[in-house]
Design a protein around this motif. Structure first.
Motif, PDB file in Angstrom:
ATOM      1  N   VAL A   9       0.839  -1.191   0.000  1.00 23.70           N
ATOM      2  CA  VAL A   9       0.000   0.000   0.000  1.00 23.70           C
ATOM      3  C   VAL A   9       0.880   1.249   0.000  1.00 23.70           C
ATOM      4  O   VAL A   9       1.742   1.412   0.862  1.00 23.70           O
ATOM      5  CB  VAL A   9      -0.941   0.009   1.222  1.00 23.70           C
ATOM      6  CG1 VAL A   9      -1.792   1.275   1.244  1.00 23.70           C
ATOM      7  CG2 VAL A   9      -1.839  -1.228   1.205  1.00 23.70           C
ATOM      8  N   ALA A  19      -4.218   0.331   6.187  1.00 20.51           N
ATOM      9  CA  ALA A  19      -3.273  -0.283   5.259  1.00 20.51           C
ATOM     10  C   ALA A  19      -3.531  -1.780   5.138  1.00 20.51           C
ATOM     11  O   ALA A  19      -3.500  -2.346   4.038  1.00 20.51           O
ATOM     12  CB  ALA A  19      -1.838  -0.023   5.719  1.00 20.51           C
ATOM     13  N   LEU A  61      -6.658  -2.306   3.095  1.00 18.05           N
ATOM     14  CA  LEU A  61      -6.519  -1.919   1.690  1.00 18.05           C
ATOM     15  C   LEU A  61      -5.723  -2.933   0.879  1.00 18.05           C
ATOM     16  O   LEU A  61      -5.871  -3.016  -0.344  1.00 18.05           O
ATOM     17  CB  LEU A  61      -5.834  -0.556   1.591  1.00 18.05           C
ATOM     18  CG  LEU A  61      -6.665   0.650   2.051  1.00 18.05           C
ATOM     19  CD1 LEU A  61      -5.796   1.891   2.102  1.00 18.05           C
ATOM     20  CD2 LEU A  61      -7.857   0.867   1.131  1.00 18.05           C
ATOM     21  N   ASP A  62      -4.873  -3.715   1.546  1.00 22.61           N
ATOM     22  CA  ASP A  62      -4.018  -4.668   0.834  1.00 22.61           C
ATOM     23  C   ASP A  62      -4.768  -5.977   0.609  1.00 22.61           C
ATOM     24  O   ASP A  62      -4.254  -7.055   0.853  1.00 22.61           O
ATOM     25  CB  ASP A  62      -2.740  -4.914   1.644  1.00 22.61           C
ATOM     26  CG  ASP A  62      -1.624  -5.488   0.774  1.00 22.61           C
ATOM     27  OD1 ASP A  62      -1.696  -5.342  -0.451  1.00 22.61           O
ATOM     28  OD2 ASP A  62      -0.685  -6.073   1.340  1.00 22.61           O
ATOM     29  N   TYR A 114      -8.073  -2.197  -4.646  1.00 24.56           N
ATOM     30  CA  TYR A 114      -7.008  -1.258  -4.265  1.00 24.56           C
ATOM     31  C   TYR A 114      -6.889  -0.126  -5.284  1.00 24.56           C
ATOM     32  O   TYR A 114      -6.796   1.052  -4.913  1.00 24.56           O
ATOM     33  CB  TYR A 114      -5.676  -1.994  -4.132  1.00 24.56           C
ATOM     34  CG  TYR A 114      -4.522  -1.061  -3.848  1.00 24.56           C
ATOM     35  CD1 TYR A 114      -4.288  -0.593  -2.555  1.00 24.56           C
ATOM     36  CD2 TYR A 114      -3.681  -0.633  -4.866  1.00 24.56           C
ATOM     37  CE1 TYR A 114      -3.249   0.287  -2.298  1.00 24.56           C
ATOM     38  CE2 TYR A 114      -2.637   0.242  -4.619  1.00 24.56           C
ATOM     39  CZ  TYR A 114      -2.425   0.696  -3.323  1.00 24.56           C
ATOM     40  OH  TYR A 114      -1.399   1.572  -3.077  1.00 24.56           O
TER      41      TYR A 114
END
Length: 423
Positions: free
Chosen positions: A54, A291, A294-295, A301
C-alpha cells in the motif's frame, strides 16, 4: 456506543422473539481519540516500488481526509436511517438490519458481508431490492432484506469461546430467519459471506429455497489439490493430496493462477494462522488498520487509490463510504475479532481433514455471478463441479469483489434474475 429502545409495541416483540430495536450512538470521546491517533501517525519511508504494498501517498491522502474532512456523524446517520435490531443467538448478541418491502409477496433474503467489509457494503442495495419499481424492476421482484453483522464484526458481539466458524454462523442465521417468522427465504453472500451462505445451503435449514454467491466458496477437488498439494507446510491444506488436471480450458488456467495468487497474499496467511498477532497491531493504529484492509485485492485497491488520490471514485466506492466502513471497524474495536474468523476457518478445515469427514452434499438450487473485477474469475465449469444444481450463472458487465457496494444496481438486478425462478 449504542442504545436499545423500547416501547409498548416493542416490548411484546422482545418477549416473544428476543428481538430488540437498536440505535447507533458513537461517543464524541471515541471520535476525538481517533482523530488524535490519525494526526499522531508515525509514517514509514516511501515505498521504493509500488509492488512493495500500500503506497504512502494513498495512506497520507486517506489520513488527511479522514481527520479533517470526513463527517464522523455519517456512520450513525446512515445506519440509523434503516431499521436495526439486536438479538441473542447461541449466547452472542447479533446486530442486524431488517427492512420489509411495501410490496406484497416480497421474497425474504439474508445477505452476508465479508472481510474487510461490513453491513456498510449492503446499504445501497436495500432500496433497489425492497422497492424494485423505483430501480428498473417490477413489483414482483421485491425482497425483504435481512443484513446481519457477522459475530465479531461491527455491532455484533465478539464470541468469548472458540468455535464460531462459518458453519456455526450459518446455524445462527437459520435461527435468525426463523425468529423473524420467515418460513421460506433465500440467502446471498460473497467473500466470507459466501462461506457462510454455502454452509447454510449444506445444512439446508427448513425454509431455505436456494442461494446466490459472487465468490466461489468451495473449489473443485482437483483445483484445490493442484494448488495446495505441494504446500505441506501450510496448516490449512497440509493434508490435501497432490493431483493435477490433464488439461484445462483457458478460463480455468487463468482462474487457477488467480487462486494461487490469492492464497499467497500475506493478509490471508497471517489471519489464517496468527490472527491475534496482526489483530494487536491493527487495533492500535487506525492507519495501520487501513493499510491492512486496503491490501486485500488489486482491483479494489486501484479503485480506492483513485478515489482518494485522484478524486475519481468507482461506483459506490467513494471516499466517504470507504471511511464509513473503516470507522465502523475502529469505533467498535473489531479489527482483531473480525480477523479471527479466518483462524476459525483454518481450525474447522484442519479438523475436517484430520477426521476424513466430507462436507454435507448440497442439493439446493445455487445461483452464481462472476463480476469482472473479482479476485478470481471462476469459470462455469468450476461452479458446476461444486454445485451440481447450478440454476443460474452469469458474467456481470462491471463490478468487483465488493459488488453490492461498488455496483448496487447491477448487483440488485443479478438478485432479481437469480431468484426469480424460486418465487
Amino acid at each position: 456506543m449504542a442504545q436499545q429502545t423500547e416501547s409498548m409495541e416493542t416490548v411484546k416483540v422482545i418477549d416473544e422473539t428476543g428481538v430488540r430495536p437498536f440505535t447507533v450512538d458513537v461517543p464524541q470521546a471515541t471520535i476525538d481519540d481517533l482523530r488524535r491517533r490519525l494526526d499522531a501517525t508515525r509514517w514509514p519511508g516511501k515505498e521504493l516500488d509500488p509492488s512493495q504494498g500500500v503506497q504512502l501517498g494513498l495512506l497520507r491522502a486517506l489520513a488527511r481526509y479522514w481527520s479533517s474532512e470526513y463527517d464522523f456523524g455519517r456512520l450513525a446517520s446512515r445506519l440509523n436511517a434503516v431499521p436495526q435490531f439486536m438479538t441473542t443467538i447461541d449466547g452472542v448478541d447479533i446486530h442486524f438490519i431488517h427492512v420489509r418491502s411495501e410490496h406484497d409477496n416480497a421474497l425474504p433474503m439474508i445477505l452476508t458481508h465479508g472481510w474487510p467489509g461490513s453491513v456498510i457494503e449492503m446499504l445501497d442495495v436495500i432500496g433497489p431490492l425492497t422497492d424494485p419499481t423505483e430501480h428498473g424492476g417490477g413489483f414482483q421482484d421485491a425482497f425483504d432484506v435481512v443484513i446481519p453483522s457477522i459475530p465479531g464484526y461491527g455491532f455484533s458481539a465478539t464470541p468469548t469461546e472458540v468455535g464460531w466458524n462459518t458453519g456455526r454462523i450459518a446455524q445462527a442465521w437459520a435461527e435468525l430467519m426463523k425468529r423473524l417468522g420467515y418460513t421460506r427465504y433465500v440467502a446471498q453472500g460473497g467473500d466470507q459471506g459466501a462461506n457462510v451462505t454455502d454452509a447454510m445451503a449444506r445444512l439446508a435449514p427448513e425454509g431455505l429455497l436456494g442461494i446466490h454467491l459472487n465468490l466461489l466458496a468451495t473449489l473443485p477437488n482437483e483445483v484445490g489439490a493442484d494448488i495446495f498439494g505441494n504446500q505441506i507446510a501450510h496448516g490449512l491444506f497440509k493434508r490435501v493430496a497432490v493431483a493435477a488436471f490433464a488439461s484445462r480450458a483457458e478460463k480455468e488456467s487463468v482462474a487457477l493462477h488467480a487462486v494461487e495468487g490469492l492464497f499467497m497474499r500475506g493478509y490471508l496467511v497471517e489471519m489464517l494462522e496468527h490472527s491475534q498477532t496482526i489483530g494487536t497491531a491493527i487495533s492500535d493504529t487506525p492507519i495501520g488498520m487501513a493499510a491492512w484492509m486496503l491490501d486485500h485485492d488489486d482491483d479494489a485497491y486501484q479503485k480506492i487509490f483513485h478515489a482518494f488520490v485522484d478524486g475519481k471514485p468507482t461506483g459506490g466506492l467513494t471516499r466517504d463510504a470507504i471511511l464509513d466502513n473503516m470507522t465502523l471497524y475502529w469505533v467498535t474495536n473489531t479489527a482483531n475479532s473480525a480477523a479471527r474468523l479466518y483462524w476459525e476457518t483454518s481450525q474447522a478445515v484442519n479438523a475436517a481433514l484430520a477426521s476424513g469427514a466430507k462436507p454435507p452434499e448440497l442439493s439446493l438450487p445455487v445461483a452464481f455471478t462472476v463480476f469482472p473485477g473479482e479476485i478470481f474469475q471462476a469459470p462455469r465449469s468450476w461452479a458446476e463441479k461444486v454445485y451440481p444444481n447450478l440454476t443460474y450463472f452469469n458474467e456481470a458487465p462491471k463490478g468487483g469483489h465488493f459488488a453490492a457496494w461498488e455496483e448496487p444496481e447491477v448487483f440488485s438486478e443479478e438478485m432479481r434474475s437469480a431468484f426469480r425462478p424460486l418465487r
